[in-house]
Design a protein around this motif. Structure first.
Motif, mmCIF file in Angstrom:
data_model
loop_
_atom_site.group_PDB
_atom_site.id
_atom_site.type_symbol
_atom_site.label_atom_id
_atom_site.label_comp_id
_atom_site.label_asym_id
_atom_site.label_seq_id
_atom_site.Cartn_x
_atom_site.Cartn_y
_atom_site.Cartn_z
ATOM 1 N N LEU A 17 0.836 -1.204 0.000
ATOM 2 C CA LEU A 17 0.000 0.000 0.000
ATOM 3 C C LEU A 17 0.869 1.252 0.000
ATOM 4 C CD1 LEU A 17 -2.751 -1.097 2.536
ATOM 5 C CD2 LEU A 17 -3.013 -0.838 0.078
ATOM 6 N N GLU A 106 -7.716 4.628 3.554
ATOM 7 C CA GLU A 106 -7.668 4.252 4.963
ATOM 8 C C GLU A 106 -6.214 4.187 5.444
ATOM 9 O OE1 GLU A 106 -10.071 4.006 6.976
ATOM 10 O OE2 GLU A 106 -9.688 2.526 8.552
ATOM 11 N N LYS A 109 -4.513 7.621 5.820
ATOM 12 C CA LYS A 109 -4.883 8.345 7.041
ATOM 13 C C LYS A 109 -3.903 8.027 8.164
ATOM 14 C CE LYS A 109 -9.430 7.287 7.312
ATOM 15 N NZ LYS A 109 -10.724 7.122 7.964
ATOM 16 N N ILE B 115 -5.307 -3.089 7.458
ATOM 17 C CA ILE B 115 -5.120 -1.674 7.134
ATOM 18 C C ILE B 115 -3.737 -1.414 6.557
ATOM 19 C CG2 ILE B 115 -4.990 0.661 8.102
ATOM 20 C CD1 ILE B 115 -7.105 -0.213 10.139
ATOM 21 N N LEU B 169 -7.835 12.507 13.552
ATOM 22 C CA LEU B 169 -7.474 11.722 12.386
ATOM 23 C C LEU B 169 -8.165 12.337 11.171
ATOM 24 C CD1 LEU B 169 -6.041 9.058 11.611
ATOM 25 C CD2 LEU B 169 -8.213 7.913 11.946
ATOM 26 N N PRO B 170 -7.420 12.577 10.096
ATOM 27 C CA PRO B 170 -8.086 13.152 8.920
ATOM 28 C C PRO B 170 -9.186 12.219 8.435
ATOM 29 C CG PRO B 170 -5.856 12.419 8.386
ATOM 30 C CD PRO B 170 -6.003 12.327 9.866
ATOM 31 N N GLU B 171 -10.440 12.684 8.473
ATOM 32 C CA GLU B 171 -11.556 11.811 8.116
ATOM 33 C C GLU B 171 -11.574 11.550 6.620
ATOM 34 O OE1 GLU B 171 -13.795 9.613 8.791
ATOM 35 O OE2 GLU B 171 -12.798 9.634 10.738
ATOM 36 N N LYS B 172 -11.354 12.589 5.886
ATOM 37 C CA LYS B 172 -11.285 12.475 4.420
ATOM 38 C C LYS B 172 -9.950 13.051 3.989
ATOM 39 C CE LYS B 172 -14.768 10.962 1.917
ATOM 40 N NZ LYS B 172 -16.156 11.151 2.288
ATOM 41 N N ILE B 173 -9.345 12.415 3.043
ATOM 42 C CA ILE B 173 -8.112 12.971 2.493
ATOM 43 C C ILE B 173 -8.488 14.302 1.829
ATOM 44 C CG2 ILE B 173 -6.317 12.611 0.765
ATOM 45 C CD1 ILE B 173 -6.168 10.647 3.066
ATOM 46 N N ASP B 175 -8.652 15.973 -0.620
ATOM 47 C CA ASP B 175 -8.475 15.860 -2.060
ATOM 48 C C ASP B 175 -8.870 17.155 -2.751
ATOM 49 O OD1 ASP B 175 -7.714 13.939 -4.089
ATOM 50 O OD2 ASP B 175 -9.739 14.249 -4.845
ATOM 51 N N GLN B 179 -7.302 19.064 -5.854
ATOM 52 C CA GLN B 179 -8.132 19.396 -7.005
ATOM 53 C C GLN B 179 -7.994 20.871 -7.361
ATOM 54 O OE1 GLN B 179 -9.807 16.489 -7.994
ATOM 55 N NE2 GLN B 179 -9.734 17.640 -9.890
#
Lengths: 256, 192
Positions: A17, A106, A109, B115, B169-173, B175, B179
């Motif tokens: 990954l 995931e 993160k 993970i 913790l970053p919930e969403k990258i 992006d 962009q």
């Protein structure tokens, strides 16, 4: 020399990954729209390089290569066209890349969180504290009654870590390299002798010699004595100082 | 009325407690004052240390307890006290594993490996031997795998007050940011 350079580079990846993220980053690809053919080619190139360098390729890397190839072939298949399903098809259509993207995001993160942890680690490394002062002369002579041993191996490990940290500061400024092996049995006998009077000793006090191997052997000796129930280890509350006493009738360490 | 130098008393008590530290509750018991008052005294003493650059000590809250520690900016001098200043830092693998455990605890080894995408036995061993993680129970279901969680040592190691103080913790990258940059690039490109 070059060989070494490559070696380091490949070792730098924490797994398939991580390698994929590196490729995505380098190729400036949108993680949500990965050109599978291109990334697969690049990925396999790395695997081949690893092979040429006769590095052991962890099986995980090969599994990922297979996954990429599977996705690539799925994407080449003509889209399934079924009129009855057309109504849904816009929303329901599954992108074969979805699962991989999800995993990558995931993982990313936590990879980023790890960087944050690294900073915290460095920051914390800049401040120092001291062990608690010995206030035992004020302590009332209350031999705590035999309570259940509620010291876990983790408490012992935590105490051990603390001890190692303390030892670091007390280290003499110059050291000689010596190799002196102390048998655990000898330390066990010494500890029992030390506790012979029935007196309660602080865990810390069992480690008079600021030498790593001596500390380790003593620690193992304490664990072994605990296991054989020759000593009693107590802790009044979580994270408090750990105390050690000899069990009654355990004035001899035998049977080994 | 008798004047009691609470700040001085607190300083003494904290000095003696060392790295075991003291909780607000413990301080309140020792000083025989209200917990609310303890917080005030702590704050005052903290300010004293902060304001005065000639003080080498600060009052910090680490792992839920208050303790006296040396100021960061003096680290250089302290390191000279020891022979080899390099403490064994955690490897990238260990840090990643620890991050996953910290945010997802309790969690099994298999879940961590899913993970990370790699085997994680070694990092787990390292972390356990450094008392940063521990087994906190067993998972339901087949195999009853061990569940891992972080320890008080973990908080101490990273200088965190409590587990709630973990950086989010970053919930969403992010992006969108990427962009935007790309859009900007294309705008520029079109202008040419």
């Amino acid at each position: 020399m070059e060989y070494n350079e490559y070696n380091v580079k490949i070792d730098a990846f924490e797994g398939p990954l991580d390698l994929l993220l590196h490729l995505i980053n380098r190729l400036e690809i949108d993680i949500y729209d990965i050109p599978v053919a291109e990334i697969t080619e690049q990925y396999l190139l790395y695997i081949h390089t690893m092979k040429e360098l006769r590095l052991d390729i962890a099986s995980e890397y090969l599994v990922m290569a297979a996954t990429l190839l599977a996705i690539k072939s799925k994407m080449l298949l003509p889209k399934h066209e079924d009129e009855s399903e057309e109504a849904f098809s816009f929303e329901e259509e599954e992108d074969p890349r979805d699962e991989l993207v999800e995993r990558l995001i995931e993982y990313k993160k936590f990879k980023e969180a790890a960087v944050e942890f690294k900073h915290l680690e460095e920051d914390r490394g800049l401040i120092y504290t001291k062990p608690p002062s010995d206030l035992s002369e004020f302590a009332k002579e209350t031999q705590s009654e035999k309570n259940d041993i509620n010291v876990t191996i983790y408490d012992m490990l935590a105490a051990f870590q603390k001890l190692m940290r303390r030892r670091k500061l007390q280290k003499p400024l110059a050291t000689r390299v010596t190799r002196q092996e102390i048998p655990i049995e000898k330390r066990m006998t010494e500890i029992i002798e030390l506790l012979g009077t029935g007196e309660r000793k602080r865990f810390h006090d069992l480690f008079p010699v600021p030498d790593r191997s001596h500390i380790v052997v003593t620690f193992l000796a304490v664990l072994e004595l605990m296991k054989r129930q020759e000593i009693l280890v107590e802790q009044e509350q979580n994270f408090a100082e750990i105390f050690v006493t000899a069990q009654k009738g355990a004035d001899k360490v035998g049977n080994y | 009325m008798e004047i009691i130098n609470w700040k001085g008393i607190l300083e003494s008590v904290l000095f003696a407690a060392g790295d075991e530290g003291l909780s607000i509750k413990q301080i309140a018991t020792v000083l025989e004052v209200e917990e609310l008052r303890v917080q005030e005294i702590i704050h005052e003493l903290q300010l004293d240390y902060e304001k005065d650059a000639n003080r080498g000590i600060m009052l910090v809250q680490i792992a839920g307890v208050f303790q006296l520690a040396t100021k960061k900016e003096h680290a250089l001098y302290l390191k000279r006290l020891v022979e080899s200043p390099g403490t064994a830092h955690l490897s990238q693998a260990a840090l990643e594993t620890l991050a996953i455990i910290a945010y997802k605890q309790p969690i099994t080894r298999v879940e961590i490996e899913e993970i990370r995408g790699v085997k994680t036995e070694r990092p787990l061993q390292t972390l356990a031997s450094r008392a940063l993680i521990k087994e906190v129970g067993r998972a339901e279901g087949a195999g009853r795998a061990y569940l891992y969680g972080t320890t008080k040592e973990f908080l101490d190691y990273f200088g965190l007050k409590t587990i709630e103080e973990l950086p989010p913790l970053p919930e969403k990258i992010d992006d969108e940011e990427v962009q935007d940059e790309a859009d900007l690039f294309f705008e520029k490109f079109n202008e040419l």
